[in-house]
Write a protein that holds these residues in place. Structure first.
Motif, PDB file in Angstrom:
ATOM      1  N   ALA A  34      48.550  68.200  41.695  1.00  0.00           N
ATOM      2  CA  ALA A  34      47.633  67.133  41.292  1.00  0.00           C
ATOM      3  C   ALA A  34      47.258  66.269  42.489  1.00  0.00           C
ATOM      4  O   ALA A  34      46.089  65.900  42.657  1.00  0.00           O
ATOM      5  CB  ALA A  34      48.255  66.283  40.187  1.00  0.00           C
ATOM      6  N   ILE A  35      48.230  65.961  43.334  1.00  0.00           N
ATOM      7  CA  ILE A  35      47.948  65.183  44.540  1.00  0.00           C
ATOM      8  C   ILE A  35      46.999  65.958  45.446  1.00  0.00           C
ATOM      9  O   ILE A  35      46.044  65.402  45.988  1.00  0.00           O
ATOM     10  CB  ILE A  35      49.254  64.829  45.281  1.00  0.00           C
ATOM     11  CG1 ILE A  35      50.100  63.871  44.452  1.00  0.00           C
ATOM     12  CG2 ILE A  35      48.940  64.212  46.643  1.00  0.00           C
ATOM     13  CD1 ILE A  35      51.500  63.654  44.977  1.00  0.00           C
ATOM     14  N   LYS A  36      47.237  67.260  45.595  1.00  0.00           N
ATOM     15  CA  LYS A  36      46.360  68.089  46.430  1.00  0.00           C
ATOM     16  C   LYS A  36      44.938  68.124  45.858  1.00  0.00           C
ATOM     17  O   LYS A  36      43.969  68.074  46.611  1.00  0.00           O
ATOM     18  CB  LYS A  36      46.918  69.506  46.563  1.00  0.00           C
ATOM     19  CG  LYS A  36      48.275  69.586  47.242  1.00  0.00           C
ATOM     20  CD  LYS A  36      48.201  69.166  48.682  1.00  0.00           C
ATOM     21  CE  LYS A  36      47.865  70.375  49.512  1.00  0.00           C
ATOM     22  NZ  LYS A  36      47.881  70.106  50.944  1.00  0.00           N
ATOM     23  N   PHE A  37      44.807  68.216  44.530  1.00  0.00           N
ATOM     24  CA  PHE A  37      43.482  68.184  43.908  1.00  0.00           C
ATOM     25  C   PHE A  37      42.800  66.842  44.171  1.00  0.00           C
ATOM     26  O   PHE A  37      41.609  66.788  44.485  1.00  0.00           O
ATOM     27  CB  PHE A  37      43.564  68.440  42.403  1.00  0.00           C
ATOM     28  CG  PHE A  37      43.430  69.876  42.024  1.00  0.00           C
ATOM     29  CD1 PHE A  37      42.203  70.510  42.050  1.00  0.00           C
ATOM     30  CD2 PHE A  37      44.533  70.604  41.639  1.00  0.00           C
ATOM     31  CE1 PHE A  37      42.070  71.849  41.697  1.00  0.00           C
ATOM     32  CE2 PHE A  37      44.431  71.943  41.287  1.00  0.00           C
ATOM     33  CZ  PHE A  37      43.192  72.567  41.317  1.00  0.00           C
ATOM     34  N   TYR A  41      39.238  66.328  45.907  1.00  0.00           N
ATOM     35  CA  TYR A  41      38.122  65.649  45.253  1.00  0.00           C
ATOM     36  C   TYR A  41      37.625  64.458  46.065  1.00  0.00           C
ATOM     37  O   TYR A  41      36.444  64.135  46.023  1.00  0.00           O
ATOM     38  CB  TYR A  41      38.510  65.164  43.857  1.00  0.00           C
ATOM     39  CG  TYR A  41      38.796  66.251  42.864  1.00  0.00           C
ATOM     40  CD1 TYR A  41      38.122  67.466  42.884  1.00  0.00           C
ATOM     41  CD2 TYR A  41      39.757  66.074  41.876  1.00  0.00           C
ATOM     42  CE1 TYR A  41      38.385  68.461  41.964  1.00  0.00           C
ATOM     43  CE2 TYR A  41      40.028  67.064  40.952  1.00  0.00           C
ATOM     44  CZ  TYR A  41      39.339  68.255  41.000  1.00  0.00           C
ATOM     45  OH  TYR A  41      39.611  69.240  40.088  1.00  0.00           O
ATOM     46  N   THR A  42      38.524  63.788  46.801  1.00  0.00           N
ATOM     47  CA  THR A  42      38.149  62.589  47.566  1.00  0.00           C
ATOM     48  C   THR A  42      37.846  62.913  49.022  1.00  0.00           C
ATOM     49  O   THR A  42      37.756  62.008  49.850  1.00  0.00           O
ATOM     50  CB  THR A  42      39.260  61.531  47.502  1.00  0.00           C
ATOM     51  OG1 THR A  42      40.455  62.069  48.071  1.00  0.00           O
ATOM     52  CG2 THR A  42      39.497  61.072  46.080  1.00  0.00           C
ATOM     53  N   ASP A  43      37.694  64.191  49.347  1.00  0.00           N
ATOM     54  CA  ASP A  43      37.422  64.635  50.729  1.00  0.00           C
ATOM     55  C   ASP A  43      38.468  64.101  51.707  1.00  0.00           C
ATOM     56  O   ASP A  43      38.144  63.589  52.773  1.00  0.00           O
ATOM     57  CB  ASP A  43      36.023  64.211  51.170  1.00  0.00           C
ATOM     58  CG  ASP A  43      34.938  64.907  50.375  1.00  0.00           C
ATOM     59  OD1 ASP A  43      35.105  66.101  50.067  1.00  0.00           O
ATOM     60  OD2 ASP A  43      33.928  64.248  50.055  1.00  0.00           O
ATOM     61  N   ASN A  44      39.735  64.219  51.319  1.00  0.00           N
ATOM     62  CA  ASN A  44      40.873  63.788  52.143  1.00  0.00           C
ATOM     63  C   ASN A  44      40.750  62.332  52.582  1.00  0.00           C
ATOM     64  O   ASN A  44      40.941  62.005  53.757  1.00  0.00           O
ATOM     65  CB  ASN A  44      41.052  64.695  53.360  1.00  0.00           C
ATOM     66  CG  ASN A  44      41.550  66.053  52.973  1.00  0.00           C
ATOM     67  OD1 ASN A  44      42.430  66.188  52.130  1.00  0.00           O
ATOM     68  ND2 ASN A  44      40.985  67.082  53.577  1.00  0.00           N
TER      69      ASN A  44
END
Length: 73
Positions: A34-37, A41-44
């Motif tokens: 979930a954190i990776k998603f 989604y927020t472009d890192n």
């Protein structure tokens, strides 16, 4: 625990995570994934990376340790 960033929100409970975009469910499952998603989604986004830096670095540290142990064998 809940973390909000821009139009995204993540809720982490008991090892599972849920990611929302504008209140819509985008992912539900493993907390680390979930954190990776959320990062994807927020472009890192730097704020997100900083907030979850401890979890991300701990996971990477475990992976490196396992690779080192395999090489020693």
């Amino acid at each position: 625990m809940r973390f909000d960033y821009d139009k995204y929100a993540i809720v982490l409970e008991n090892g599972s995570g849920t990611v929302y975009q504008n209140g819509k469910l985008m992912f539900k499952g493993d907390g680390y994934i979930a954190i990776k998603f959320l990062l994807s989604y927020t472009d890192n986004a730097e704020e997100v990376k900083n907030y979850f830096g401890a979890q991300l670095s701990q996971r990477e540290r475990c992976r490196w340790q396992k690779n080192d142990e395999k090489e020693q064998l």
